[in-house]
Enzyme design. Structure first.
Site, PDB file in Angstrom:
ATOM      1  N   ASP A 182       0.868  -1.159   0.000  1.00 56.56           N
ATOM      2  CA  ASP A 182       0.000   0.000   0.000  1.00 56.56           C
ATOM      3  C   ASP A 182       0.916   1.223   0.000  1.00 56.56           C
ATOM      4  O   ASP A 182       2.097   1.154   0.315  1.00 56.56           O
ATOM      5  CB  ASP A 182      -0.958  -0.034   1.196  1.00 56.56           C
ATOM      6  CG  ASP A 182      -2.145   0.878   0.967  1.00 56.56           C
ATOM      7  OD1 ASP A 182      -3.127   0.759   1.695  1.00 56.56           O
ATOM      8  OD2 ASP A 182      -2.081   1.721   0.036  1.00 56.56           O
TER       9      ASP A 182
HETATM   10  C1  GLC Z   1      -4.285   4.322  -0.374  1.00 53.39           C
HETATM   11  C2  GLC Z   1      -5.163   3.205   0.145  1.00 53.39           C
HETATM   12  C3  GLC Z   1      -5.288   2.048  -0.800  1.00 53.39           C
HETATM   13  C4  GLC Z   1      -5.261   2.552  -2.222  1.00 53.39           C
HETATM   14  C5  GLC Z   1      -3.868   3.108  -2.478  1.00 53.39           C
HETATM   15  C6  GLC Z   1      -3.760   3.712  -3.879  1.00 53.39           C
HETATM   16  O1  GLC Z   1      -3.454   4.775   0.649  1.00 53.39           O
HETATM   17  O2  GLC Z   1      -4.847   2.680   1.419  1.00 53.39           O
HETATM   18  O3  GLC Z   1      -6.512   1.364  -0.496  1.00 53.39           O
HETATM   19  O4  GLC Z   1      -5.546   1.513  -3.142  1.00 53.39           O
HETATM   20  O5  GLC Z   1      -3.484   4.063  -1.513  1.00 53.39           O
HETATM   21  O6  GLC Z   1      -4.623   4.773  -4.011  1.00 53.39           O
END
Ligand code: GLC
Length: 749
Positions: free
Chosen positions: A284
């Site tokens: 993430d």
């Molecule tokens: C964010 C979220 C995740 C998302 C990613 C890309 O921090 O936690 O769910 O897919 O970044 O946007």
């Protein structure tokens, strides 16, 4: 010489498609043929993902060298890059790199792309797997026509704390329902098979147990037994693997003191080991680097070592892999084989998507225009939204509204809102005006007839203590036959980084309700939210309540369809809650599948010296599985094929459901079991099956279920999935508390 050789082989890779099927290499052979050409730097490039410079969903690192890095083959994927034009531009750059390895384009297509669907927690209220799958399929059809080939969805985190803003993004508190929905969403996003032009790679997230953040505080620690992890939080992820999810995303949280990103037990032992997952894991946003903040590693070098060793394949935005993997190889801290495994997993998906055969297959502007303007999509969105609306209360059958009503007063701060209806995690599509959202006001005009008397007053804001609009609202209400009051939170009060310590309906909105009720007019309350809110005054005093969540592009039409019901071409609500609604924030966590404890409080009369709060009912305000209908249903004739079963000789169960009311409708019949005695204490109830039954007024149907070993099993102390002999209660309910018929049976040795 090497250049000539590699160019020749590059040509060979791209000539592949014209070879006869017999000669065409398998995906793995094609992956290996590319891998052999790659330098270490190019391999590490495939593990590197950047945010485009257009929109961000996390803390951005300014970096003007991204284009050069793509040219050098040092980037494997971009996120938050949407539209055929922009993705084609970036793919063009990648096609100028030495090996022309195509980029993946990832996007949070969580509940729709251009056409916005209800937030996932609202869709979960439908318990309708076909509808949920179709919602994801429609989103994939739009997004894949717009340059995107990978969605960071479905979010499958079990959540039992409405203070956590991301509760809006999942499927609620229950592993059985959550697993069914995870499976449906993966199938919807990926379609028949990867490689079809309207399929997206799905991404099961956030692995794992992100929804169990202590205190419901986003990004906070998670601490639980492995047994609870396996029994409650892992099942939806396993369902995603069974559905063929192409990718996983790990989570920000530490779990039992080890950050998920560096958690070998989760990513290697369980996911890639026991579950034999062949896709790849993306971190993430920045979570690899965040292991330094966790205090689990000292620096980026150690973070990269920990993450790659634990099975995190692609690095979203932390740059730890790009910066530190070369040195780790040089220092012989990791083997080239470890890098190669991650690279092969990523290349395999690029081949499966067909990107090596046609890097621009998702970048067709004509197809984009057709997909983003397909009228079928709004119809699908409207039906999904109507199925997501939960009827919480309907005194004296105030609803459905009579078509003979002359004047309606539509009051509240959300009546004419447009974008609010999109909820969190909507997608801003370049060049697409989000005002194509049907507001609640427009929905009522469409249904009730714009020439009729539809009066409006805002009444108050969502937040703040300004009551100056109350007088106008009361005045408008006095002119009407019925009042509809639309209140709730703002759409950005739930979602990522939106945890709240107070989940009451904000501002003076319930005070406004009080004033409107004082007029003596019947008031229907619509509650718009991304989470369970606390609204005890409304619950006790409003005669009718619809929980409308955030319903997306067709919000207004769907709400009107339910308000007026079948008489005006609308529908009879059938939705049921996938998450318990607390009476107060102090009651959290409250969920139906709890253990009995040594001092169970079975009702509010025997709380003394029992597990309860002295100042609060033991029951949630609204329980898991709760939702009303304009009609009523009778459960009868529960029949078991036997009362004693051997472990491999299932019991066949049947019961009759009758629509005893005057409207056609659908009932979600819920099957709960209770294992009376276990080596690990068992919950007082567990959802083990359900059926959504459509019945015309007066119609009866017999529905059938099978009780097999799987339904009786649980993880014992040794984490073995076992069914233990003994007595079981079998319950069928219209909710987890509204048990209509029950029986019991014995599992023999
Ligand atoms: C964010 C979220 C995740 C998302 C990613 C890309 O921090 O936690 O769910 O897919 O970044 O946007």
């Amino acid at each position: 010489m090497k250049i000539f050789f590699s160019s020749f082989l590059t040509v060979l890779i791209f000539l592949q498609p014209i070879f006869s099927a017999a000669q065409r290499k398998t995906v793995d052979q094609r992956v290996d043929s590319v891998l052999r050409l790659m330098t270490l730097e190019e391999k590490i490039g495939q593990l590197n993902q950047y945010n485009d410079d257009w929109n961000a969903t996390g803390p951005v690192t300014l970096d003007s060298t991204k284009k050069e890095q793509v040219l050098q083959g040092q980037v494997g994927s971009l996120l938050n890059c949407v539209g055929t034009l922009r993705t084609r531009t970036w793919q063009n750059i990648a096609m100028q790199s030495r090996l022309k390895i195509p980029l993946l384009f990832g996007q949070d297509v969580i509940h729709g792309y251009k056409t916005t669907f209800p937030i996932p927690l609202a869709e979960a209220c439908s318990w309708d797997m076909d509808a949920i799958q179709l919602s994801a399929r429609t989103a994939a059809t739009e997004a894949s026509a717009s340059g995107i080939n990978w969605t960071f969805a479905p979010m499958v985190d079990i959540a039992r704390d409405p203070r956590w803003g991301r509760v809006m993004e999942g499927a609620g508190e229950d592993p059985y329902l959550g697993s069914k929905i995870a499976y449906a969403r993966v199938k919807g996003f990926q379609g028949n098979k990867l490689g079809e032009v309207n399929s997206l790679m799905a991404c099961a997230k956030h692995y794992a147990a992100y929804g169990a953040a202590i205190g419901g505080r986003d990004y906070n620690s998670v601490d639980m037994s492995d047994r609870l992890l396996w029994e409650v939080y892992l099942p939806p992820f396993k369902a995603a693997v069974e559905a063929g999810a192409a990718t996983f995303m790990n989570s920000f949280n530490d779990i039992n003191g080890v950050p998920a990103t560096g958690n070998k037990y989760l990513q290697r032992d369980i996911l890639k080991g026991k579950w034999n997952f062949k896709g790849f894991v993306v971190s993430d946003w920045g979570s690899i680097g965040e292991m330094i903040n966790h205090g689990n590693v000292k620096n980026e070098y150690e973070a990269a070592l920990s993450a790659i060793t634990a099975g995190s394949d692609m690095d979203m935005e932390s740059r730890c892999y790009k910066n530190s993997l070369p040195q780790l190889i040089k220092d012989k801290k990791i083997s080239a084989a470890l890098i190669d495994d991650a690279v092969k997993r990523i290349l395999r998906k690029k081949f499966e998507l067909g990107l090596f055969d046609d890097p621009y297959k998702f970048c067709n502007a004509e197809r984009e225009q057709a997909a983003l303007n397909d009228p079928a999509h709004t119809k699908i969105a409207r039906e999904m939204a109507a199925k997501s609306i939960v009827l919480l209360k309907n005194e004296n059958e105030l609803l459905p509204l009579s078509k003979n009503i002359k004047t309606i007063a539509f009051i509240g701060p959300l009546v004419k809102a447009k974008k609010q209806n999109k909820g969190f995690w909507d997608v801003e599509v370049p060049g697409v005006d989000s005002n194509f959202i049907v507001s609640q006001w427009e929905g009522l005009q469409n249904k009730f007839g714009s020439n009729s008397n539809l009066l409006y007053a805002k009444g108050c804001d969502i937040e703040g203590d300004d009551k100056s609009g109350f007088a106008e609202a009361v005045n408008v209400a006095m002119q009407a036959d019925v009042v509809i009051l639309s209140i709730g939170e703002r759409r950005d009060m739930s979602g990522e980084a939106k945890s709240r310590s107070n989940i009451n309906i904000p501002g003076v909105q319930e005070d406004l309700l009080k004033e409107l009720l004082a007029t003596g007019k019947p008031v229907v309350v619509l509650i718009n939210a991304g989470r369970p809110l606390v609204f005890n005054y409304t619950a006790e005093h409003a005669p009718a309540i619809l929980y409308t969540w955030w319903l997306g592009s067709e919000a207004g039409n769907a709400i009107a369809d339910v308000l007026f019901g079948p008489a005006l071409g609308g529908i009879n609500p059938s939705a049921k809650l996938p998450i318990s609604f607390p009476r107060s924030v102090g009651q959290i966590p409250v969920y139906y599948s709890h253990f009995n404890t040594g001092r169970p409080a079975t009702d509010d009369s025997n709380r003394n010296y029992n597990s309860s709060y002295n100042d609060l009912s033991i029951f949630p305000k609204y329980e898991f599985g709760y939702g009303l209908s304009y009609t009523s249903f009778q459960y009868s004739d529960l029949t078991l094929s036997k009362k004693k079963m051997k472990v491999n000789e299932p019991i066949e169960v049947s019961l009759r459901i009758t629509n005893t009311g005057k409207y056609d409708g659908e009932e979600i019949v819920q099957l709960y079991l209770r294992d009376k005695v276990g080596s690990i204490v068992r919950p007082v109830q567990e959802l083990k099956d359900f059926a959504k039954v459509k019945l015309r007024s007066g119609e009866s149907k017999t529905i059938r279920f099978t009780i097999d070993k799987e339904k009786l099993s649980f993880y014992n102390q040794q984490l073995q999935w076992v069914a233990e002999p003994g007595d079981f209660d079998l319950m069928f309910g219209a909710s987890s508390r509204d048990i209509r018929v029950k029986d019991s049976f014995e599992l023999l040795n």
